[in-house]
Structure formats: C-alpha cells, structure tokens
Scaffold this motif. Structure first.
Motif, PDB file in Angstrom:
ATOM      1  N   GLY A  55       0.834  -1.198   0.000  1.00 21.66           N
ATOM      2  CA  GLY A  55       0.000   0.000   0.000  1.00 21.66           C
ATOM      3  C   GLY A  55       0.865   1.241   0.000  1.00 21.66           C
ATOM      4  O   GLY A  55       1.866   1.303   0.717  1.00 21.66           O
ATOM      5  N   SER A  56       0.505   2.251  -0.807  1.00 24.81           N
ATOM      6  CA  SER A  56       1.333   3.451  -0.882  1.00 24.81           C
ATOM      7  C   SER A  56       0.504   4.717  -1.058  1.00 24.81           C
ATOM      8  O   SER A  56       1.007   5.726  -1.539  1.00 24.81           O
ATOM      9  CB  SER A  56       2.338   3.318  -2.030  1.00 24.81           C
ATOM     10  OG  SER A  56       1.669   3.108  -3.265  1.00 24.81           O
ATOM     11  N   SER A  57      -0.763   4.677  -0.656  1.00 23.31           N
ATOM     12  CA  SER A  57      -1.596   5.877  -0.730  1.00 23.31           C
ATOM     13  C   SER A  57      -1.109   6.908   0.293  1.00 23.31           C
ATOM     14  O   SER A  57      -0.920   6.593   1.473  1.00 23.31           O
ATOM     15  CB  SER A  57      -3.058   5.508  -0.446  1.00 23.31           C
ATOM     16  OG  SER A  57      -3.879   6.655  -0.396  1.00 23.31           O
ATOM     17  N   ILE A  58      -0.899   8.133  -0.163  1.00 24.15           N
ATOM     18  CA  ILE A  58      -0.456   9.238   0.708  1.00 24.15           C
ATOM     19  C   ILE A  58      -1.664  10.112   1.028  1.00 24.15           C
ATOM     20  O   ILE A  58      -2.452  10.445   0.139  1.00 24.15           O
ATOM     21  CB  ILE A  58       0.637  10.076   0.021  1.00 24.15           C
ATOM     22  CG1 ILE A  58       1.810   9.187  -0.395  1.00 24.15           C
ATOM     23  CG2 ILE A  58       1.119  11.192   0.942  1.00 24.15           C
ATOM     24  CD1 ILE A  58       2.881   9.914  -1.191  1.00 24.15           C
ATOM     25  N   PRO A 325      19.347   1.612  -1.735  1.00 23.51           N
ATOM     26  CA  PRO A 325      19.840   0.284  -1.376  1.00 23.51           C
ATOM     27  C   PRO A 325      19.599  -0.704  -2.508  1.00 23.51           C
ATOM     28  O   PRO A 325      18.745  -0.488  -3.371  1.00 23.51           O
ATOM     29  CB  PRO A 325      18.994  -0.079  -0.141  1.00 23.51           C
ATOM     30  CG  PRO A 325      18.518   1.223   0.392  1.00 23.51           C
ATOM     31  CD  PRO A 325      18.341   2.114  -0.791  1.00 23.51           C
ATOM     32  N   SER A 326      20.348  -1.791  -2.506  1.00 22.58           N
ATOM     33  CA  SER A 326      20.199  -2.788  -3.564  1.00 22.58           C
ATOM     34  C   SER A 326      18.823  -3.436  -3.480  1.00 22.58           C
ATOM     35  O   SER A 326      18.230  -3.572  -2.413  1.00 22.58           O
ATOM     36  CB  SER A 326      21.290  -3.851  -3.447  1.00 22.58           C
ATOM     37  OG  SER A 326      21.198  -4.518  -2.203  1.00 22.58           O
ATOM     38  N   GLY A 327      18.315  -3.846  -4.616  1.00 19.76           N
ATOM     39  CA  GLY A 327      17.007  -4.482  -4.690  1.00 19.76           C
ATOM     40  C   GLY A 327      16.145  -3.822  -5.741  1.00 19.76           C
ATOM     41  O   GLY A 327      16.528  -2.848  -6.390  1.00 19.76           O
ATOM     42  N   ASP A 328      14.954  -4.386  -5.929  1.00 22.09           N
ATOM     43  CA  ASP A 328      13.994  -3.855  -6.891  1.00 22.09           C
ATOM     44  C   ASP A 328      13.036  -2.919  -6.175  1.00 22.09           C
ATOM     45  O   ASP A 328      12.667  -3.143  -5.025  1.00 22.09           O
ATOM     46  CB  ASP A 328      13.197  -4.993  -7.530  1.00 22.09           C
ATOM     47  CG  ASP A 328      14.096  -5.949  -8.286  1.00 22.09           C
ATOM     48  OD1 ASP A 328      15.085  -5.466  -8.864  1.00 22.09           O
ATOM     49  OD2 ASP A 328      13.816  -7.155  -8.270  1.00 22.09           O
ATOM     50  N   LEU A 329      12.594  -1.898  -6.891  1.00 19.05           N
ATOM     51  CA  LEU A 329      11.644  -0.951  -6.325  1.00 19.05           C
ATOM     52  C   LEU A 329      10.236  -1.303  -6.747  1.00 19.05           C
ATOM     53  O   LEU A 329      10.009  -1.742  -7.880  1.00 19.05           O
ATOM     54  CB  LEU A 329      12.010   0.476  -6.743  1.00 19.05           C
ATOM     55  CG  LEU A 329      13.150   1.086  -5.939  1.00 19.05           C
ATOM     56  CD1 LEU A 329      14.489   0.575  -6.435  1.00 19.05           C
ATOM     57  CD2 LEU A 329      13.122   2.609  -6.044  1.00 19.05           C
ATOM     58  N   ARG A 330       9.302  -1.095  -5.845  1.00 22.58           N
ATOM     59  CA  ARG A 330       7.918  -1.496  -6.068  1.00 22.58           C
ATOM     60  C   ARG A 330       6.975  -0.443  -5.483  1.00 22.58           C
ATOM     61  O   ARG A 330       7.357   0.323  -4.616  1.00 22.58           O
ATOM     62  CB  ARG A 330       7.633  -2.852  -5.402  1.00 22.58           C
ATOM     63  CG  ARG A 330       8.590  -3.953  -5.806  1.00 22.58           C
ATOM     64  CD  ARG A 330       8.272  -5.255  -5.118  1.00 22.58           C
ATOM     65  NE  ARG A 330       9.072  -6.350  -5.661  1.00 22.58           N
ATOM     66  CZ  ARG A 330       8.770  -7.637  -5.515  1.00 22.58           C
ATOM     67  NH1 ARG A 330       7.722  -7.994  -4.833  1.00 22.58           N
ATOM     68  NH2 ARG A 330       9.530  -8.568  -6.058  1.00 22.58           N
ATOM     69  N   GLY A 331       5.732  -0.466  -5.944  1.00 23.25           N
ATOM     70  CA  GLY A 331       4.681   0.313  -5.319  1.00 23.25           C
ATOM     71  C   GLY A 331       4.923   1.801  -5.256  1.00 23.25           C
ATOM     72  O   GLY A 331       4.647   2.444  -4.241  1.00 23.25           O
ATOM     73  N   VAL A 332       5.396   2.413  -6.331  1.00 22.27           N
ATOM     74  CA  VAL A 332       5.690   3.850  -6.327  1.00 22.27           C
ATOM     75  C   VAL A 332       4.399   4.665  -6.330  1.00 22.27           C
ATOM     76  O   VAL A 332       3.417   4.307  -6.971  1.00 22.27           O
ATOM     77  CB  VAL A 332       6.568   4.221  -7.537  1.00 22.27           C
ATOM     78  CG1 VAL A 332       5.848   3.945  -8.844  1.00 22.27           C
ATOM     79  CG2 VAL A 332       6.993   5.669  -7.493  1.00 22.27           C
TER      80      VAL A 332
END
Length: 637
Positions: A55-58, A325-332
C-alpha cells in the motif's frame, strides 16, 4: 495477459530508476544480526517473523501513508507517518484480512476491502475518522471493487455484481454521505477497466477469444450510454486499458497488435486518433500518472523482473533519484502535489521495506523494518534467471535458487510451478522459498510454455495442450537439473499451487519421473472446475474455455488430463494442502484426489485450513504450511 489466474496472489511491482550518488537515511533502524562465521538454517517461524506490507496511498496533507501489514499475524490497516513517527493501527481485525485501498482525498477516512474466510466475495468498507467501520456494499453473495476517484474529490466509483452475479455495474458514491446512484448498467458482459478522472468516460473490455479482445468507451453524459468500439482490428489482438490521462483527454491502453509484446498506446477521445505511448522489448505491464499529471510511471516486465521508468512529462526525461539500497523498487506513488514520492525496495533475500523521498532533496528515508534481525542475510540465496531446452528445442526460462549447502554436497531439488494458467514466477522475496532453500532444497521456479511475460506466441503454446506440452517442459526441467553437478539426480520433486498444483499432480500421475509431489490447492478435476467457475468470471468464460476446453463439448479430453481419475497411477508420496473455503478449486477436489491416491496404495498426507480460501492470508497458516513442506520433504525426499 489472461484475466483468470487460478492462483490468487498479491503482486507488488518493482521499477527501475536512473540514480546518482546521494544519501540514505534509515528511520527506526532495525538491529543488525551478529556476523556469524558458519552457515545457519532457520525455522519456518523465524522466516515468517518478517512482516509483509503493501500500500502506498499518501494522505491529503502528505503526512502519512496507508498500508496493510500482517504484523499481528493477519493483515490490518496502518498509518505510517512520513516523519518516521510510530506506526498507528487503524483496524484491529482478528478474523478477516483487511486490504487497504486509499485515503479519502480531503481527510483521513480510508477505504479497504475484505472477504470472509477467503471466499473472494470482497466488500468495500470505509473507516470513519471516529474509527467506526461501515460496509459500503452490503448484501449476500456479491463482490465489489473500487474503480476510482472523481477529480473533484467529492465522488468515487464502485463496481458490484449485486444486480446480476455474472456482471459488474458501476455506481457513483458521494464522499459526504455515501449515497449512490447507478451510472452504468452492464448487461452485455463487459469487464470494467477504468474511469476517466472527470467521470465522463468508462473504459470497458470484452473477450472474443483467449487471444482476441476489444476495448469500448461509454460516455456517461449520453442518455443511452452505448458502448462504442475503439479497437477495430483484423486477426487476433488483445487489448486492455491501463488508465486515462489526468486531463481526461486520452485513454492509455495495451495492445499486442504490433509484435510479440504489449505496448502502451494513447487513444485521443476528441480526435479518435491513436499513437504509441510507450514500448519496449518486453510487455508494458502498467502505466499511470501522478495526480497533477506531471509524472508518468511505466512498468515493464523484463525477464520476470519489473523495471520501471518515471518520466517527467515537463522535460520528457527520466526522473533521477538519490542512490538507493540494492534491490527492486515497487509500489511507487506520489503525493497530490507530486513533491513527495514513496516506494518499496525488495529483493530475493530481503522483504519489502517502505521509503519516502522529497523530490529535489538529497536523501531517502526508510520508514519500515520488515525483516527478522535474527536472520543473517548472507545465509539466504538470490535466484538466477536461467534457461533450458525442452523436448522440442524450445527454450524455457526460470529462476534457479542454489542452496549454500550445495557448495559442499549434492542437494535434492524441487521444480516450483506457478499458478494460472498463464501466470509467471518472478524475482522477489518469498519466506516459503527461502525456508526451503535454507533447508538444503534447490528450487527451480519454472516458467513453462503458456506463462505470461515472454511474448504472445510463447503464451499460447499450451492452449488445449495442458497435461502434455507443459508437463513435458516440467520433465525436461528435471533433466536440466540432473545435468548440474551439485544436484542429486535421484532426489527431484515437484511443487505448485492452483494450476501449478494441477501440473504437480499430473506429473505424479502421468510421468514416472519425480520422487515426491506437493499439491497446493491444485485443480485435479477439470470438468468440475470449469463447470463450477464463479459467476463473476462470466466475462471471460469463453476465453477460459478457448484455452482449456469447454466441458460441454470437450469432456472426454478434460477427463483424460484430470489426475483425480488416475490416482492409482501415483506411485510416490504426495502432500496435498487445501483451503476449506476455496471458491476456485473446491475442497472436494482435493478430498477426492487424496482418496484416489490412497485407494491406489500410495502414501499421501493432507493438510486443510478451515479459515482459508485460494491462498493463505493468515501468518499462522503460512507457517504451518511451510513447516509441513519441509517435514514432508525431509521424510520422503
């Protein structure tokens, strides 16, 4: 992509951003596990001490993010302050998992969905500022989903099948008092895809075959509200809607008309013209815009890993972020004014954590600590994308996890088969996968023919060849594993959920190749499954039958590929795991499969969760299942 995945999963997509060297600020930094000189294995409980969060609702004043997490063992709604202050629980369910949708546009009310015991009949709820909770879609045997907010922030749209279980109508709700009116009655079997920000247009899709579909637009200002076809084409072409532009002038949609992969195209609502919006050498999985319309987010499914680009439409250049940081980004996601950006970072060895970045600043702030500090990340394993040749020379992709134990000894291996049909195994953290690998089992997450993400030709290679060509891919996956000098050739099993559970049972019944099988709510009787699909799948019933077979005309073949009728052929141990309330693969299928195997004299173990459906949402059940997998494998593989 097929719109009828038999395996219900929550997928959080990642994205790729250009980056420059800046600063990371950790908030509430979790303790670092003491460095250890020797390899460790961990229990299922330890692996599931991680917290799953999404979840990424602001909210309206850009002070907090709305998320669901399972810190209590079941998903609830939480408020995560952007300044790093303590997280606040908003709901306190102990029975049903709560999945957040959105803050309200002007205040801290929230929308969320929940079903009952995994029955998938989700309702839409509001949590008031007082903490009271209200079902906005009351009634029995209905399914509802949120469609979108109106740009005036005073209205929102909901689709429900309360009038007709087979079709979803669209209602407009008032933010002030939740009164509603029917704005579109769906009598023709369309799928509701998107609604324009100004509330004038609804994008609908309709399936012709499993490789051919069309898009339609309904102008809600018109009295007759007729669905107008906007994707006239020749041959078989699949279309679906991504979103509307924020000015409600264009529909951005998906099409595979111009090659193997899905591209994003723009349909101008005024001129009726079309032009390419975004294309890549892989499928464009999704695209959407910040509320102010300045930024466009595009996700591409690049070899089982989502890569995202954020375009600044004022400059037509990719957005640059500080070093991450290393890794994949999600849920922008963006705040309403697009000054604040939030996202997750996830990897094979680290669960998703939530971050916030103020555009124009030099730092990124971490807001969650979802990992278990007792687990040393060096004891976990990242998957490698590899390919092998199947029986006909076709290259089959997958993700291979090599246990650390394989450095000193040969290890047993499991072929992990995804759900669908038409799903895809992907990179990313899985407590279950890591628990198995940590305990010395190699995992190959196969993307057999028929998987999505590798082009439309590959996608359709299994049509009406299930239990045959896709099963041969699994068998040849075994031969590939046997070619690796660190795999024990005589200890290879198969595991999968839903459609993957079907192929697991097909492998055990129709191919004398595997030492064990773990069937997780797998289809075993195709005739019954296709005759008992939920009524709300009516819109893509024909597509489903085109791929798998129509039980009214193809019953003999469907019977011949259904493992439940051939349990006597299963000669090696099997574990079956099932949710009692599963609406997709009915419990009776697993009951009969277990009985059929036992009648043939072969050992089968059976685990049933009384409070789950098609997938296990409760942490205590995921732990029990994971423990069962390892104990069964330790005993039999």
């Amino acid at each position: 992509m097929r719109k009828f995945p038999l395996l219900a999963t929550i997928i959080f997509t990642g994205f790729y951003l250009s980056a420059c060297s800046k600063q990371i600020e950790e908030v509430s930094e979790q303790p670092t596990a003491q460095e250890e000189s020797s390899f460790q294995t961990y229990s299922a409980e330890e692996f599931h001490k991680t917290t799953s969060v999404f979840g990424s609702s602001i909210n309206a004043d850009a002070t907090a993010i709305l998320v669901s997490n399972d810190a209590t063992g079941i998903f609830n709604a939480y408020k995560v302050p952007l300044d790093g202050s303590p997280v606040t629980p908003l709901t306190h369910s102990t029975v049903e998992s709560i999945y957040v949708v959105s803050w309200f546009p002007k205040d801290d009310r929230i929308l969320y969905t929940a079903d009952k015991g995994g029955d998938e009949l989700n309702h839409l709820y509001v949590r008031e500022l007082s903490g009271d909770e209200k079902d906005l879609t009351p009634g029995d045997n209905l399914k509802a989903s949120f469609v979108g907010w109106h740009e005036d922030d005073k209205q929102f749209y909901v689709a429900t099948n309360e009038r007709d279980p087979k079709f979803f109508d669209v209602y407009r709700y008032q933010v002030s008092d939740y009164s509603r009116e029917l704005v579109y009655q769906n009598n023709a079997g369309y799928s509701v895809e998107s609604i324009s920000p100004n509330g004038q247009y609804i994008a609908l899709s309709k399936t012709i075959t499993n490789a051919d579909s069309n898009l339609y637009l309904v102008d809600l200002k018109e009295e007759n509200k007729v669905a107008q076809l906007i994707t006239e084409h020749e041959g078989e072409v699949e279309h679906s809607a991504y979103t509307f532009t924020r000015d409600s002038q264009k529909l951005i949609y998906s099409t595979d008309e111009f090659g193997e992969y899905r591209q994003a195209w723009a349909y101008d609502l005024n001129t009726k013209t079309k032009e390419v919006n975004y294309k890549a050498n892989w499928d464009v999985s999704f695209t959407y815009y910040s509320k102010d319309g300045r930024y466009q987010v595009v996700g591409v499914n690049a070899d089982a890993q989502t890569k995202i680009e954020i375009l600044d439409l004022s400059t037509m250049k990719p957005l640059t972020l500080p070093k991450l940081p290393s890794g994949d980004l999600r849920g922008v996601n963006f705040s309403n004014d697009a000054n604040t950006l939030v996202f997750y970072i996830n990897s094979d060895t680290s669960p998703s954590n939530l971050y916030v970045h103020q555009l124009g600043s030099d730092n990124v702030k971490r807001l969650t600590n979802t990992g278990n500090p007792n687990i040393v990340e060096d004891n976990l394993v990242s998957g490698e994308v590899v390919r092998f040749k199947s029986f006909d020379g076709l290259e089959i992709p997958g993700i291979l996890y090599k246990p650390i134990q394989a450095e000193t000894q040969k290890v047993p291996a499991l072929i992990w088969i995804h759900g669908g049909p038409g799903g895809q195994s992907r990179k990313g953290y899985s407590a279950t996968i890591q628990h198995l690998v940590n305990n010395g089992y190699a995992i190959f997450k196969i993307n057999n023919r028929g998987s999505s993400g590798y082009g439309k030709t590959f996608f359709h290679l299994d049509d009406k060849k299930h239990g045959d060509h896709d099963l041969k891919d699994v068998v040849y996956n075994k031969y590939y594993l046997q070619s690796l000098d660190w795999v024990d050739n005589d200890r290879i099993g198969v595991i999968g959920g839903s459609y993957g559970g079907y192929l697991t049972m097909a492998a055990m019944a129709f191919a004398d190749e595997f030492e064990v099988g773990i069937n997780i709510f797998g289809v075993t009787n195709w005739v019954r499954t296709l005759e008992s699909i939920p009524p709300y799948w009516e819109a893509f019933r024909k597509s489903l039958y085109d791929e798998l077979g129509d039980p009214s005309t193809d019953k003999e073949r469907l019977h011949s590929i259904s493992p439940v009728f051939f349990g006597h052929k299963v000669k090696k141990p099997v574990l079956v795991v099932q949710g009692k309330n599963d609406p997709r693969v009915l419990k009776i299928e697993s009951d009969e499969m277990v009985e059929s195997i036992r009648n043939g004299g072969t050992f089968v173990d059976y685990l049933v969760f009384d409070d789950e459906g098609h997938g296990f949402s409760k942490k205590v059940n995921r732990i029990e299942a994971s423990k069962k997998y390892v104990s069964f494998l330790n005993d039999h593989l």
